[in-house]
Design a protein around this motif. Structure first.
Motif, PDB file in Angstrom:
ATOM      1  N   ARG A  70       0.816  -1.211   0.000  1.00 16.34           N
ATOM      2  CA  ARG A  70       0.000   0.000   0.000  1.00 16.34           C
ATOM      3  C   ARG A  70       0.854   1.268   0.000  1.00 16.34           C
ATOM      4  N   TRP A  71       2.068   1.227   0.534  1.00 19.82           N
ATOM      5  CA  TRP A  71       2.958   2.382   0.563  1.00 19.82           C
ATOM      6  C   TRP A  71       3.957   2.374  -0.584  1.00 19.82           C
ATOM      7  N   HIS A  72       4.322   1.204  -1.055  1.00 18.39           N
ATOM      8  CA  HIS A  72       5.323   1.096  -2.113  1.00 18.39           C
ATOM      9  C   HIS A  72       4.810   1.681  -3.431  1.00 18.39           C
ATOM     10  N   ILE A  73       3.608   1.379  -3.803  1.00 17.22           N
ATOM     11  CA  ILE A  73       3.082   1.802  -5.105  1.00 17.22           C
ATOM     12  C   ILE A  73       2.921   3.320  -5.193  1.00 17.22           C
ATOM     13  N   PRO A  74       2.322   3.996  -4.202  1.00 12.28           N
ATOM     14  CA  PRO A  74       2.258   5.462  -4.322  1.00 12.28           C
ATOM     15  C   PRO A  74       3.633   6.134  -4.324  1.00 12.28           C
ATOM     16  N   LEU A  75       4.551   5.634  -3.513  1.00 11.88           N
ATOM     17  CA  LEU A  75       5.869   6.274  -3.445  1.00 11.88           C
ATOM     18  C   LEU A  75       6.741   5.942  -4.646  1.00 11.88           C
ATOM     19  N   ARG A  76       6.603   4.738  -5.180  1.00 12.47           N
ATOM     20  CA  ARG A  76       7.472   4.292  -6.269  1.00 12.47           C
ATOM     21  C   ARG A  76       6.914   4.606  -7.653  1.00 12.47           C
TER      22      ARG A  76
END
Length: 160
Positions: A70-76
């Motif tokens: 859930r955090w990797h996709i928005p940040l990456r």
């Protein structure tokens, strides 16, 4: 948050800058803060629309299907792709900020006369009608700078 952005967008940017400078004091730093406060709404609206557009892209759905957190996709994926338009807007907003700060200095909302803001130079130069170069030189430099920043913004938009 959304209604605060709508209120900031409803007010003219220069009027909001005059209000903020009047509240904080007449200095160049306060004029820069006022310009930043008045520009926040535009950046917020553009970033929101770019994030919404990017979140619905196919590569983001694929990243979710491949097990992205859930955090990797928005940040990456989402944030780097959404920030391209914001960079172009930042360069364009820089030219507008130059005009707002020069306008504030021209009206006397900048640093006192030992300072050398472009707007202050134009304001002081208008008191000498027999020396038009005192107005024309800083005005032409201001115009050339803003037009150059505008061209850089157009170039960045074409390269994205």
């Amino acid at each position: 948050m959304d209604s605060a952005v709508d209120v900031l967008l409803a007010m003219p940017q220069f009027l909001l800058a005059v209000i903020v400078v009047s509240a904080l004091g007449f200095q160049t730093v306060n004029a820069a803060v006022a310009t930043g406060v008045s520009a926040v709404a535009v950046f917020a609206r553009v970033m929101r629309s770019e994030v919404i557009k990017t979140r619905r892209a196919v590569f983001v759905e694929v990243a979710y299907l491949q097990g992205g957190s859930r955090w990797h996709i928005p940040l990456r994926h989402v944030l780097p792709n959404a920030s391209r338009s914001v960079l172009t807007l930042a360069v364009l907003q820089f030219g507008l900020s130059i005009l707002v700060i020069a306008g504030l200095a021209f009206l006397g909302y900048g640093d006192p006369p030992p300072a050398s803001d472009w707007g202050l130079l134009i304001s002081v130069g208008k008191d000498y009608p027999l020396a038009p170069w005192l107005v024309c030189a800083p005005a032409l430099v201001t115009i050339a700078t803003v037009l150059s920043v505008n061209r850089i913004s157009r170039w960045l938009r074409k390269t994205n």
